[in-house]
Scaffold this active site. Structure first.
Site, PDB file in Angstrom:
ATOM      1  N   GLY A 150      -9.607 -37.798  -0.051  1.00 23.95           N
ATOM      2  CA  GLY A 150      -9.364 -36.950   1.127  1.00 23.95           C
ATOM      3  C   GLY A 150      -8.968 -35.551   0.682  1.00 23.95           C
ATOM      4  N   THR A 160     -10.329 -32.753   0.714  1.00 22.98           N
ATOM      5  CA  THR A 160     -10.652 -31.554   1.498  1.00 22.98           C
ATOM      6  C   THR A 160     -10.045 -31.644   2.897  1.00 22.98           C
ATOM      7  OG1 THR A 160     -12.724 -32.587   2.163  1.00 22.98           O
ATOM      8  CG2 THR A 160     -12.814 -31.114   0.264  1.00 22.98           C
ATOM      9  N   GLY A 161      -9.220 -32.657   3.103  1.00 19.79           N
ATOM     10  CA  GLY A 161      -8.630 -32.874   4.440  1.00 19.79           C
ATOM     11  C   GLY A 161      -7.451 -31.937   4.694  1.00 19.79           C
ATOM     12  N   ASP A 162      -6.946 -32.035   5.923  1.00 19.24           N
ATOM     13  CA  ASP A 162      -5.875 -31.163   6.388  1.00 19.24           C
ATOM     14  C   ASP A 162      -4.602 -31.284   5.524  1.00 19.24           C
ATOM     15  OD1 ASP A 162      -5.012 -29.460   8.696  1.00 19.24           O
ATOM     16  OD2 ASP A 162      -3.522 -31.062   8.867  1.00 19.24           O
ATOM     17  N   LYS A 201      -5.021 -29.846   2.060  1.00 22.71           N
ATOM     18  CA  LYS A 201      -5.016 -28.377   2.034  1.00 22.71           C
ATOM     19  C   LYS A 201      -3.616 -27.827   2.262  1.00 22.71           C
ATOM     20  CE  LYS A 201      -9.703 -27.656   3.674  1.00 22.71           C
ATOM     21  NZ  LYS A 201     -10.451 -27.513   4.921  1.00 22.71           N
ATOM     22  N   GLU A 225       7.822 -30.284  18.286  1.00 25.64           N
ATOM     23  CA  GLU A 225       6.959 -29.412  17.475  1.00 25.64           C
ATOM     24  C   GLU A 225       6.273 -28.409  18.383  1.00 25.64           C
ATOM     25  OE1 GLU A 225       5.076 -31.486  13.850  1.00 25.64           O
ATOM     26  OE2 GLU A 225       4.719 -32.848  15.506  1.00 25.64           O
ATOM     27  N   ASP A 260       2.341 -41.897  15.205  1.00 26.49           N
ATOM     28  CA  ASP A 260       2.266 -40.790  14.239  1.00 26.49           C
ATOM     29  C   ASP A 260       3.655 -40.394  13.746  1.00 26.49           C
ATOM     30  OD1 ASP A 260       1.215 -38.600  12.771  1.00 26.49           O
ATOM     31  OD2 ASP A 260       1.536 -37.233  14.453  1.00 26.49           O
ATOM     32  N   HIS A 308       8.298 -41.616  10.856  1.00 28.97           N
ATOM     33  CA  HIS A 308       9.342 -40.676  10.446  1.00 28.97           C
ATOM     34  C   HIS A 308      10.700 -40.890  11.130  1.00 28.97           C
ATOM     35  CE1 HIS A 308       6.089 -38.812   8.444  1.00 28.97           C
ATOM     36  NE2 HIS A 308       5.603 -38.144   9.468  1.00 28.97           N
TER      37      HIS A 308
HETATM   38  C1  BG6 Z   1       3.052 -35.630  10.056  1.00 29.44           C
HETATM   39  C2  BG6 Z   1       2.438 -35.891  11.402  1.00 29.44           C
HETATM   40  O1  BG6 Z   1       3.284 -36.828   9.384  1.00 29.44           O
HETATM   41  O2  BG6 Z   1       4.274 -34.933  10.238  1.00 29.44           O
HETATM   42  C3  BG6 Z   1       2.181 -34.582  12.106  1.00 29.44           C
HETATM   43  O3  BG6 Z   1       1.193 -36.585  11.233  1.00 29.44           O
HETATM   44  C4  BG6 Z   1       3.452 -33.771  12.173  1.00 29.44           C
HETATM   45  O4  BG6 Z   1       1.652 -34.826  13.404  1.00 29.44           O
HETATM   46  C5  BG6 Z   1       4.102 -33.659  10.801  1.00 29.44           C
HETATM   47  O5  BG6 Z   1       3.134 -32.483  12.652  1.00 29.44           O
HETATM   48  C6  BG6 Z   1       5.460 -32.993  10.870  1.00 29.44           C
HETATM   49  O6  BG6 Z   1       5.946 -32.816   9.578  1.00 29.44           O
HETATM   50  P1  BG6 Z   1       6.821 -31.558   9.175  1.00 29.44           P
HETATM   51  O7  BG6 Z   1       7.264 -31.822   7.786  1.00 29.44           O
HETATM   52  O8  BG6 Z   1       5.923 -30.369   9.300  1.00 29.44           O
HETATM   53  O9  BG6 Z   1       7.929 -31.537  10.181  1.00 29.44           O
END
Ligand code: BG6
Length: 504
Positions: A38, A40-42, A45, A237, A256, A261
Site C-alpha cells: 500500500g 502509494t496509499g494515503d 504518503k 476532527e 474507524d 483508537h
Molecule cells: C485514523 C483514522 O486511524 O486516525 C482517520 O482512520 C483519522 O479517519 C485519524 O482521521 C486521526 O488520527 P490523528 O493522529 O490525525 O488524530
C-alpha cells in the site's frame, strides 16, 4: 480552541548528514528490510514514507532498506517521485537533497502485480546489501480485504521467516470477522510476529497517561469512582474524507475510530496498574478493562452524518454510514462501577481536538456566599491533550484577587513544547515502527482485546440507531446534549490552553 495548531507537528531538523552516530552503538538492532504494502496509499504518503525517511536518517533505527509495493504499475523512478512529494509535503521535518538521495538509494519499488517471486527477489537483493542477520518487517498499509491476499503473497514468496508483520485496523468488522481474520493470519504468522497497530497509543501524550498515573503518588489514591465523577474522551476532527470514501463508507466512525483508537486510549486511562510496563502485563490489564466493559447499549449512542456526506464522490446516495458518533459506556468493576465514560468523534466538526478529560466530584458549596461563583464553571478537571505537543492541565477554583470572596476557575498547565526535549518527540508511526523492529508489543493490540471489544459492540452493530444529520462545522447532532446530561461536553473549551511565550 483558538490559536492551538493540534494538527501540526513541530518542525524538527534532521540530524546533519555525517553527524549520525554509528547506529549499532545506540541499540543493537538487526538491519531490516521493510516491505511496505500500500506504498502509494494515503497513510503511506502522509505518515509512513515521511516517518521511514526520518528513521532511516536518524540514529534511532538500524540500517534499513525499503521494498515498496502497491497495486500501481509504477517504475522505480515514478514511485520515488511520488515518495519525495509525500515526504516534502507531509513530513514535519525538512529533508535536504543529499538526505533524500541517501534515503532514495535504499528504496526499491515492485508492483504487486509482478507476483510473489518478483517481490521475493527484491527483498533478497535488499538483504544482501544489508549483510548478515537481516530481519524483515512487512507493513500492511492496506484495507482488511486486501490484507488476506497480501498474507497469502508473503507465504507464497517465502518471506515469513525472520519476519514481523504490522497490520492496520480495522481488525475485522464484528466478532465473527475478527475471529476469522485472526485465524487466517495465525495460519501464517504466530501471534508473536503480529503487530496490530493503533497509532494513538504511539502518541507521546498517550504514553504520558501511563507515566502520569503510575509514577505519581498524588493522583493514584483518587483514581476511582469515589473521587472521579465522569470521564470524556473527545476526538472531533475538522477533516473530511479526503480520498478515503471507499474505505470510510464501509467503516464509519465507530469502527474507524472508537473500537481502534478511543477504546484503546480509554483502557490506558482506566486500567489497573500492570505488574510491569511490559507487553504481557499491559495487555492483561487492558483486556481486563474490555472484559469489564458493559455491552454498548444503543440507547446510549448518537450516530450522526454531516450534511452533504451522501453527495460526496464514492458515497451511496442513501448511505447509512455514520461520520459522527457519541456514546456512553460503563466499566463494571470495583474501581469504576457507576462512572460514565463519554466518547465522541466525528468528521467535519467544528474543531480538531483530541482530549481526555477527567471530572472530579464536587466539594460541598454551602460555606461560600451566594454569588461567589463556586461550582459555576463545572467540576475540577484533569485534562490530557493528545496533540503532538502533548499537554496536561488541572483546573480548579481559586480566589479572584480583590475584596470579598469571588471565585474563578483557574488552571495549571504543562506542555511538552515548553520543555527542552520537544525535539525528541517521535511521530506516533515512527515510534511504533521502531517498536515493531525491536519486537516490543507494549503499544500494540492483541487478538483477544479486539475480540472482546467486538463482542461488546454486538448490539450496536446489529441494530444501530438511525443516523441524525449535523451541519458541517458543528459539534454533532443536538442529541449529544441529552446523552451527556446532567453533565456537559468540555469542548469547546472555555479557557484556551496557555501558549508558549516566545523568549524575549
Ligand atoms: C485514523 C483514522 O486511524 O486516525 C482517520 O482512520 C483519522 O479517519 C485519524 O482521521 C486521526 O488520527 P490523528 O493522529 O490525525 O488524530
Amino acid at each position: 480552541m483558538p490559536g492551538v495548531a493540534t494538527d501540526k507537528l513541530q518542525t524538527i531538523a534532521y540530524p546533519a548528514a555525517g553527524a549520525r552516530p554509528h547506529r549499532r552503538d545506540a541499540e543493537s538492532l538487526e538491519p531490516h528490510v521493510i516491505v511496505l504494502f500500500g506504498a502509494t496509499g494515503d497513510l503511506a504518503k502522509r505518515k509512513l514514507l515521511p516517518g521511514l525517511a526520518y528513521l532511516e536518517e536518524s540514529a534511532l533505527a538500524p540500517d534499513i532498506r525499503l521494498v515498496a509495493t502497491s497495486l500501481e504499475n509504477y517504475t522505480g523512478e515514478q514511485f520515488l517521485a511520488i515518495a519525495r512529494e509525500a515526504v516534502d509535503g507531509f513530513g514535519s521535518r525538512k529533508l535536504s537533497d543529499e538526505q533524500w538521495a541517501h534515503f532514495a538509494e535504499r528504496v526499491t519499488y515492485v508492483p504487486q502485480g509482478a507476483g510473489p517471486q518478483a517481490l521475493a527477489d527484491a527483498v533478497i537483493a535488499a538483504e544482501r546489501l544489508l549483510g548478515d542477520d537481516v530481519r524483515r518487517l512487512h507493513y500492511l498499509s492496506v484495507p482488511p480485504k486486501a490484507a488476506q491476499s497480501v498474507i497469502t503473497m508473503l507465504k507464497d514468496a517465502n518471506l515469513v521467516d525472520r519476519s514481523r508483520v504490522v497490520m492496520e485496523k480495522p481488525f475485522g468488522t464484528d466478532l465473527a470477522s475478527a475471529i476469522e481474520l485472526n485465524d487466517f493470519v495465525h495460519d501464517t504468522f504466530s501471534e508473536e510476529q503480529i503487530f496490530r497497530i493503533d497509532h494513538f497509543l504511539g502518541k507521546e501524550a498517550a504514553q504520558n497517561i501511563l507515566a502520569f498515573r503510575f509514577a505519581n503518588g498524588l493522583f493514584e489514591p483518587i483514581w476511582n469512582r469515589n473521587f472521579i465523577d465522569h470521564i470524556q474522551i473527545d476526538i472531533p476532527e475538522k477533516l473530511g474524507l479526503d480520498a478515503r470514501a471507499n474505505f470510510y463508507e464501509s467503516t464509519g466512525a465507530y469502527k474507524d475510530m472508537v473500537v481502534t483508537h478511543l477504546f484503546q486510549v480509554m483502557a490506558f486511562v482506566v486500567m489497573e496498574p500492570p505488574t510491569a510496563l511490559e507487553p504481557r502485563a499491559i495487555s492483561e490489564e487492558k483486556n481486563k478493562v474490555f472484559r469489564s466493559m458493559l455491552p454498548v447499549d444503543t440507547a446510549d449512542v448518537v450516530r450522526g452524518q454531516y450534511t452533504g456526506y451522501r453527495e460526496e464522490d464514492g458515497v451511496a446516495r442513501d448511505s447509512d454510514t455514520e461520520t459522527f458518533i457519541a456514546l456512553k459506556v460503563g466499566i463494571d468493576n470495583w474501581r469504576w462501577a457507576g462512572v460514565p465514560i463519554y466518547l465522541r468523534t466525528g468528521k467535519k466538526m467544528a474543531e480538531g481536538q483530541r482530549i481526555i478529560s477527567i471530572a472530579f466530584k464536587e466539594a460541598p458549596r454551602t460555606m461560600f456566599p451566594p454569588g461567589s461563583g463556586v461550582g459555576s464553571e463545572g467540576p475540577d478537571h484533569l485534562t490530557f491533550d493528545l496533540a503532538d505537543e502533548s499537554k496536561v492541565s488541572l483546573s480548579f477554583y481559586g480566589k479572584r484577587p480583590g475584596p470579598g470572596m469571588k471565585l474563578d476557575k483557574l488552571s495549571m498547565q504543562f506542555s511538552t513544547q515548553e520543555t527542552d526535549s520537544v525535539g525528541d518527540v517521535l511521530e506516533a508511526y515512527e515510534r511504533l515502527i521502531l517498536d515493531a523492529m525491536r519486537g516490543d508489543h507494549t503499544l500494540f493490540t492483541t487478538a483477544e482485546g479486539i475480540e472482546s471489544l467486538w463482542e461488546r459492540s454486538a448490539q450496536l452493530l446489529e441494530d444501530p440507531p438511525p443516523v441524525k444529520s449535523y451541519p458541517v462545522g458543528t459539534w454533532g447532532p443536538n442529541a449529544i446534549h441529552q446523552l451527556i446530561a446532567p453533565n456537559a461536553w468540555r469542548l469547546p473549551f472555555e479557557r484556551a490552553w496557555r501558549e508558549k511565550k516566545s523568549a524575549t
